[in-house]
Design a protein around this motif. Sequence first.
Motif, PDB file in Angstrom:
ATOM      1  N   HIS A  67     -98.589  16.368 -50.952  1.00  0.00           N
ATOM      2  CA  HIS A  67     -97.564  15.569 -51.632  1.00  0.00           C
ATOM      3  C   HIS A  67     -96.552  16.398 -52.427  1.00  0.00           C
ATOM      4  CE1 HIS A  67     -99.900  11.858 -50.864  1.00  0.00           C
ATOM      5  NE2 HIS A  67    -100.955  12.614 -51.103  1.00  0.00           N
ATOM      6  N   ASN A  68     -96.746  17.705 -52.502  1.00  0.00           N
ATOM      7  CA  ASN A  68     -95.918  18.505 -53.412  1.00  0.00           C
ATOM      8  C   ASN A  68     -95.110  19.574 -52.694  1.00  0.00           C
ATOM      9  OD1 ASN A  68     -98.190  19.976 -52.708  1.00  0.00           O
ATOM     10  ND2 ASN A  68     -98.380  20.995 -54.690  1.00  0.00           N
ATOM     11  N   ILE A  69     -94.698  19.292 -51.452  1.00  0.00           N
ATOM     12  CA  ILE A  69     -93.950  20.267 -50.665  1.00  0.00           C
ATOM     13  C   ILE A  69     -92.499  19.824 -50.539  1.00  0.00           C
ATOM     14  CG2 ILE A  69     -93.772  21.430 -48.442  1.00  0.00           C
ATOM     15  CD1 ILE A  69     -96.739  20.963 -48.043  1.00  0.00           C
ATOM     16  N   LEU A  70     -91.581  20.719 -50.841  1.00  0.00           N
ATOM     17  CA  LEU A  70     -90.153  20.440 -50.730  1.00  0.00           C
ATOM     18  C   LEU A  70     -89.814  19.903 -49.338  1.00  0.00           C
ATOM     19  CD1 LEU A  70     -87.285  20.781 -52.008  1.00  0.00           C
ATOM     20  CD2 LEU A  70     -87.224  23.039 -50.940  1.00  0.00           C
ATOM     21  N   LEU A 114    -105.191  11.673 -49.059  1.00  0.00           N
ATOM     22  CA  LEU A 114    -104.515  10.381 -49.135  1.00  0.00           C
ATOM     23  C   LEU A 114    -104.920   9.611 -50.387  1.00  0.00           C
ATOM     24  CD1 LEU A 114    -104.836   9.345 -45.387  1.00  0.00           C
ATOM     25  CD2 LEU A 114    -102.758  10.092 -46.558  1.00  0.00           C
ATOM     26  N   THR A 115    -106.228   9.459 -50.593  1.00  0.00           N
ATOM     27  CA  THR A 115    -106.707   8.749 -51.781  1.00  0.00           C
ATOM     28  C   THR A 115    -107.874   9.464 -52.459  1.00  0.00           C
ATOM     29  OG1 THR A 115    -108.086   7.372 -50.322  1.00  0.00           O
ATOM     30  CG2 THR A 115    -105.944   6.466 -51.026  1.00  0.00           C
ATOM     31  N   VAL A 116    -108.343  10.545 -51.847  1.00  0.00           N
ATOM     32  CA  VAL A 116    -109.354  11.417 -52.454  1.00  0.00           C
ATOM     33  C   VAL A 116    -108.825  12.841 -52.396  1.00  0.00           C
ATOM     34  CG1 VAL A 116    -111.710  12.317 -52.313  1.00  0.00           C
ATOM     35  CG2 VAL A 116    -111.289   9.917 -51.812  1.00  0.00           C
ATOM     36  N   TYR A 117    -108.978  13.591 -53.501  1.00  0.00           N
ATOM     37  CA  TYR A 117    -108.322  14.890 -53.610  1.00  0.00           C
ATOM     38  C   TYR A 117    -109.298  15.967 -54.084  1.00  0.00           C
ATOM     39  CZ  TYR A 117    -104.767  11.247 -53.957  1.00  0.00           C
ATOM     40  OH  TYR A 117    -104.018  10.125 -53.744  1.00  0.00           O
ATOM     41  N   VAL A 118    -108.866  17.220 -53.944  1.00  0.00           N
ATOM     42  CA  VAL A 118    -109.700  18.341 -54.377  1.00  0.00           C
ATOM     43  C   VAL A 118    -109.002  19.239 -55.390  1.00  0.00           C
ATOM     44  CG1 VAL A 118    -110.972  18.379 -52.194  1.00  0.00           C
ATOM     45  CG2 VAL A 118    -108.965  19.846 -52.458  1.00  0.00           C
ATOM     46  N   CYS A 119    -107.665  19.169 -55.456  1.00  0.00           N
ATOM     47  CA  CYS A 119    -106.898  20.112 -56.283  1.00  0.00           C
ATOM     48  C   CYS A 119    -106.055  19.368 -57.318  1.00  0.00           C
ATOM     49  CB  CYS A 119    -105.986  20.956 -55.387  1.00  0.00           C
ATOM     50  SG  CYS A 119    -104.798  21.972 -56.290  1.00  0.00           S
ATOM     51  N   PRO A 120    -106.356  19.526 -58.607  1.00  0.00           N
ATOM     52  CA  PRO A 120    -105.567  18.834 -59.626  1.00  0.00           C
ATOM     53  C   PRO A 120    -104.122  19.321 -59.700  1.00  0.00           C
ATOM     54  CG  PRO A 120    -107.118  20.354 -60.654  1.00  0.00           C
ATOM     55  CD  PRO A 120    -107.468  20.293 -59.200  1.00  0.00           C
ATOM     56  N   ASP A 121    -103.885  20.601 -59.433  1.00  0.00           N
ATOM     57  CA  ASP A 121    -102.511  21.106 -59.439  1.00  0.00           C
ATOM     58  C   ASP A 121    -101.689  20.453 -58.334  1.00  0.00           C
ATOM     59  OD1 ASP A 121    -102.855  22.986 -61.576  1.00  0.00           O
ATOM     60  OD2 ASP A 121    -103.948  24.263 -60.191  1.00  0.00           O
ATOM     61  N   CYS A 122    -102.327  20.215 -57.194  1.00  0.00           N
ATOM     62  CA  CYS A 122    -101.630  19.586 -56.067  1.00  0.00           C
ATOM     63  C   CYS A 122    -101.480  18.081 -56.265  1.00  0.00           C
ATOM     64  CB  CYS A 122    -102.402  19.824 -54.765  1.00  0.00           C
ATOM     65  SG  CYS A 122    -102.741  21.546 -54.372  1.00  0.00           S
ATOM     66  N   ASP A 123    -102.554  17.423 -56.695  1.00  0.00           N
ATOM     67  CA  ASP A 123    -102.609  15.974 -56.592  1.00  0.00           C
ATOM     68  C   ASP A 123    -103.042  15.237 -57.847  1.00  0.00           C
ATOM     69  OD1 ASP A 123    -101.779  15.666 -53.855  1.00  0.00           O
ATOM     70  OD2 ASP A 123    -103.689  16.564 -53.271  1.00  0.00           O
ATOM     71  N   GLY A 124    -103.097  15.921 -58.985  1.00  0.00           N
ATOM     72  CA  GLY A 124    -103.404  15.210 -60.214  1.00  0.00           C
ATOM     73  C   GLY A 124    -102.437  14.065 -60.450  1.00  0.00           C
ATOM     74  N   GLU A 146    -101.202  12.070 -58.429  1.00  0.00           N
ATOM     75  CA  GLU A 146    -101.494  10.908 -57.593  1.00  0.00           C
ATOM     76  C   GLU A 146    -102.442   9.918 -58.259  1.00  0.00           C
ATOM     77  OE1 GLU A 146     -99.783  10.438 -54.789  1.00  0.00           O
ATOM     78  OE2 GLU A 146     -98.798  12.356 -55.250  1.00  0.00           O
ATOM     79  N   ILE A 147    -103.155  10.349 -59.299  1.00  0.00           N
ATOM     80  CA  ILE A 147    -104.098   9.436 -59.960  1.00  0.00           C
ATOM     81  C   ILE A 147    -103.550   8.912 -61.287  1.00  0.00           C
ATOM     82  CG2 ILE A 147    -106.038  10.675 -58.898  1.00  0.00           C
ATOM     83  CD1 ILE A 147    -106.688  11.677 -61.800  1.00  0.00           C
ATOM     84  N   SER A 148    -102.265   9.131 -61.528  1.00  0.00           N
ATOM     85  CA  SER A 148    -101.665   8.729 -62.807  1.00  0.00           C
ATOM     86  C   SER A 148    -101.981   7.270 -63.133  1.00  0.00           C
ATOM     87  CB  SER A 148    -100.152   8.929 -62.764  1.00  0.00           C
ATOM     88  OG  SER A 148     -99.825  10.289 -62.628  1.00  0.00           O
TER      89      SER A 148
END
Length: 323
Positions: free
Chosen positions: A64-67, A145-155, A157-159
């Motif tokens: 989700h964090n790629i230009l 998509l709805t489960v993640y492993v990296c907070p820097d990448c996808d934190g 997404e759970i806001s």
Amino acid sequence: MKETMSVSLDLLKKAGDLYVKYDCLIIGGGIAGLQAAIQLGRYKRSVLIIDASWGRSTICKSYHNILGWPDGVAGDHLRDLGKQHVSSYNVSFHYGKIIEVIKSEHGFTVTDETGNQFSGKCILLATGVMDRLPDLPGLLPCLGLTVYVCPDCDGYEISNKKTIVMGAGKTGATMALTLTYWTDDITYINHEQSDPGADLAKRLADKNIAYVNEPIKRILTENEWKFRGVELAGGKRLDADRGFVAFGGNKVNSDLAKQLGVERLENNHILVDPRTKMTNVANVWAAGDVVAHSELVTVAMGEGSQAAIWIQKKLLEMDREGK
């Protein structure tokens, strides 16, 4: 994109010397390896990517964090695009797992698990990291998509979303605390029931993080990829909107680096020169998650390009010296 034929070492002999076929061998066909191949291909270098066809980017359903990808992009799709991109360059692919690498005065020879051998002047190790994931029904389709492993990448997404952290001991507890930056509705399930320690337990309580010390039976989903919670071993169901996985013990794929005498940290990540991405062993570079840094796709891309630039500088030097 070209497929390779297996190459016998005997066929690489020429006038008693080892004939080096490729300018660069790239071990690993993930994001860093493909980006490096694109850059080297544009230098008109002969490149062989040797890919085991399995890695972190093959299981992530969306970054989700790629230009340029505001709606996200799946790891396997990004890899497919990379393979298409290199198809017009002098880049070949071989699919297999390298188990041995040997350095000599002529360059490097690598051998895969079925005995195929390839040689090159330089090597780029882009072998990555593989997360330790629990064998839970329903987990894999949700990753990215709805489960993640990296907070820097996808934190992000759970806001403000109800989130379950599935983990083990201290690693899971630390992840749960980290994620309080984005949401205050967190449950930590200690799936492996390893002791997080009194200090972390207190910090979890102080942050009002619910703590469950029980194994998970299965992941609850909607439409296969929408995380809806978990069912515990005892039958109880816990509902949530998002999930995070944090078990620790991720596999850093640096065994080939060890064979070459490349310097590694205690956690097995490879040390490289920050500017060139070359290791302490001449003509051996490393890029991507296998290197000691934050494990982000965008960082891997940059390191792949950066390594390729310095590989080209070295190859130009070899050209001048007639090597």
